[in-house]
Design an enzyme around this catalytic site. Sequence first.
Site, mmCIF file in Angstrom:
data_model
loop_
_atom_site.group_PDB
_atom_site.id
_atom_site.type_symbol
_atom_site.label_atom_id
_atom_site.label_comp_id
_atom_site.label_asym_id
_atom_site.label_seq_id
_atom_site.Cartn_x
_atom_site.Cartn_y
_atom_site.Cartn_z
ATOM 1 N N CYS A 51 0.802 16.836 4.984
ATOM 2 C CA CYS A 51 1.174 15.523 4.433
ATOM 3 C C CYS A 51 2.536 15.092 4.979
ATOM 4 O O CYS A 51 3.517 15.814 4.845
ATOM 5 C CB CYS A 51 1.219 15.604 2.910
ATOM 6 S SG CYS A 51 1.985 14.162 2.147
ATOM 7 N N CYS A 54 5.315 14.921 1.984
ATOM 8 C CA CYS A 54 5.763 16.084 1.211
ATOM 9 C C CYS A 54 7.166 16.529 1.673
ATOM 10 O O CYS A 54 7.528 16.349 2.836
ATOM 11 C CB CYS A 54 4.767 17.232 1.367
ATOM 12 S SG CYS A 54 3.402 17.180 0.182
ATOM 13 N N HIS A 114 2.717 16.583 -4.452
ATOM 14 C CA HIS A 114 1.611 15.934 -3.750
ATOM 15 C C HIS A 114 0.444 15.614 -4.693
ATOM 16 O O HIS A 114 -0.318 14.672 -4.452
ATOM 17 C CB HIS A 114 1.145 16.876 -2.635
ATOM 18 C CG HIS A 114 0.126 16.296 -1.721
ATOM 19 N ND1 HIS A 114 0.444 15.434 -0.689
ATOM 20 C CD2 HIS A 114 -1.225 16.448 -1.681
ATOM 21 C CE1 HIS A 114 -0.669 15.085 -0.054
ATOM 22 N NE2 HIS A 114 -1.695 15.686 -0.635
ATOM 23 N N ASN A 154 -0.247 0.814 -3.156
ATOM 24 C CA ASN A 154 -1.659 0.848 -2.794
ATOM 25 C C ASN A 154 -2.142 2.212 -3.160
ATOM 26 O O ASN A 154 -1.660 3.194 -2.598
ATOM 27 C CB ASN A 154 -1.766 0.712 -1.267
ATOM 28 C CG ASN A 154 -2.426 -0.559 -0.843
ATOM 29 O OD1 ASN A 154 -2.868 -1.345 -1.661
ATOM 30 N ND2 ASN A 154 -2.505 -0.750 0.451
ATOM 31 N N SER A 162 -3.613 5.424 3.036
ATOM 32 C CA SER A 162 -3.833 6.480 4.011
ATOM 33 C C SER A 162 -3.365 7.845 3.520
ATOM 34 O O SER A 162 -3.666 8.855 4.132
ATOM 35 C CB SER A 162 -3.128 6.128 5.321
ATOM 36 O OG SER A 162 -1.756 5.870 5.052
ATOM 37 N N HIS A 165 -0.376 11.192 -1.477
ATOM 38 C CA HIS A 165 0.938 11.543 -2.037
ATOM 39 C C HIS A 165 1.473 10.314 -2.793
ATOM 40 O O HIS A 165 1.472 9.216 -2.258
ATOM 41 C CB HIS A 165 1.891 11.949 -0.905
ATOM 42 C CG HIS A 165 3.123 12.621 -1.413
ATOM 43 N ND1 HIS A 165 3.373 13.958 -1.212
ATOM 44 C CD2 HIS A 165 4.150 12.146 -2.149
ATOM 45 C CE1 HIS A 165 4.515 14.271 -1.802
ATOM 46 N NE2 HIS A 165 5.006 13.188 -2.364
ATOM 47 N N HIS A 167 3.288 7.325 -3.798
ATOM 48 C CA HIS A 167 4.333 6.544 -3.120
ATOM 49 C C HIS A 167 4.038 5.051 -3.242
ATOM 50 O O HIS A 167 2.931 4.653 -3.593
ATOM 51 C CB HIS A 167 4.436 6.939 -1.646
ATOM 52 C CG HIS A 167 3.277 6.470 -0.803
ATOM 53 N ND1 HIS A 167 2.041 7.063 -0.841
ATOM 54 C CD2 HIS A 167 3.172 5.455 0.094
ATOM 55 C CE1 HIS A 167 1.226 6.442 0.002
ATOM 56 N NE2 HIS A 167 1.886 5.460 0.579
ATOM 57 N N GLN A 169 5.556 1.003 -1.438
ATOM 58 C CA GLN A 169 6.276 0.425 -0.310
ATOM 59 C C GLN A 169 7.093 -0.785 -0.765
ATOM 60 O O GLN A 169 6.757 -1.427 -1.757
ATOM 61 C CB GLN A 169 5.290 -0.017 0.773
ATOM 62 C CG GLN A 169 4.447 1.133 1.312
ATOM 63 C CD GLN A 169 3.588 0.701 2.477
ATOM 64 O OE1 GLN A 169 4.098 0.208 3.489
ATOM 65 N NE2 GLN A 169 2.292 0.871 2.347
#
Length: 345
Positions: A51, A54, A114, A154, A162, A165, A167, A169
């Site tokens: 990943c 990570c 993760h 997303n 994609s 993990h 997250h 943006q």
Amino acid sequence: MFKELSKGPHRRFNPLTGEWVLVSPHRTQRPWQGKQEDSAGSGRPQYDESCYLCPGNQRSGGQQNPDYSETFVFTNDFSALLTDTPAISMDTDPLFQAVSETGVCKVICFSPRHDLSVPNMSLDAVTRVVEVWKNEYETFQANPDIAYVQIFENKGAIMGCSNPHPHCQIWSSSSIPPIVAQEQENQRLYAQEHGNSMLVDYLKRELEQQTRVVYENANFVVVVPFWAVWPFEVMILPRRHIPSIDQFSSEVVSGLADAYRQLTRAYDAVFDCEFPYTAGIHQAPTLAGDHEHWQLHMHFYPPLLRSATVKKFMVGYEMLAAPQRDITAEAAAETLRRALVEKKP
Ligand SMILES: [Zn+2]
Ligand SMILES: [Zn+2]
């Protein structure tokens, strides 16, 4: 009157965008023989060596992530917007207009773990995420090249995410993006006409009716908007008038974290899966000016319709004429309220 609406096809108006949505409650009985998505199971390891988000791992751009223990922010290695774009302006031909755009795209890892996501992170950990959003907004506010800051998450492969993990943006840009500009203009016109912020007035009515309210805390209310398009579309709205996140007190920061966490817990319980969605905050631009007509709000657009594997498609009539939904906003709110009760320990 709202009961009458559940009996047959009707249109509902979205005052934020100025668009109409077609609601067809009688269609929920129709048989489904279309595509079934693979249900994305969880069961991820706490750390995945492949990943790129990570701690300690190398990203595809070659940089190495620090051994972070809470949140971690970095500039996207493949940013859609760049700071050093050459200035171009093509505006003489009305049919071929273009203009260069600059900006910064960042990635915010919510946790070093993760295997986690917002619904199973602690309230403290989600609060730190909202604090990062506030700090980033304030940093961009001080940057004269930035007009607007879009924070978004997303979640799920079905949404084109994609990496599982946890997250989000932040894309900041030198212009105000069209969807935001549209909502801004409608909020401005409403405030001009009614002397109040549109979403403040709207929330008052939702709290009176209670039919589409999913969850409330001292600072925020989670509602399925009257004009929702996606089956389980939701908005998180502040109780008080707050144009942008820089005006959040620490109590409001943790209030948003709580609403975000409770809503995503309800989502996961609806179809007993990691519920995918695109979520994001709309708020006043960072450009100097009068933004009092703005009310900050967080949208959630989840694609699932009837199970972890049946998603809604925006095709056919929706691509060509108007968005359409089958289950009513009131029925979706009822499902989410029930899911939230089930999820409570
Ligand atoms: Zn990871
Ligand atoms: Zn919005």
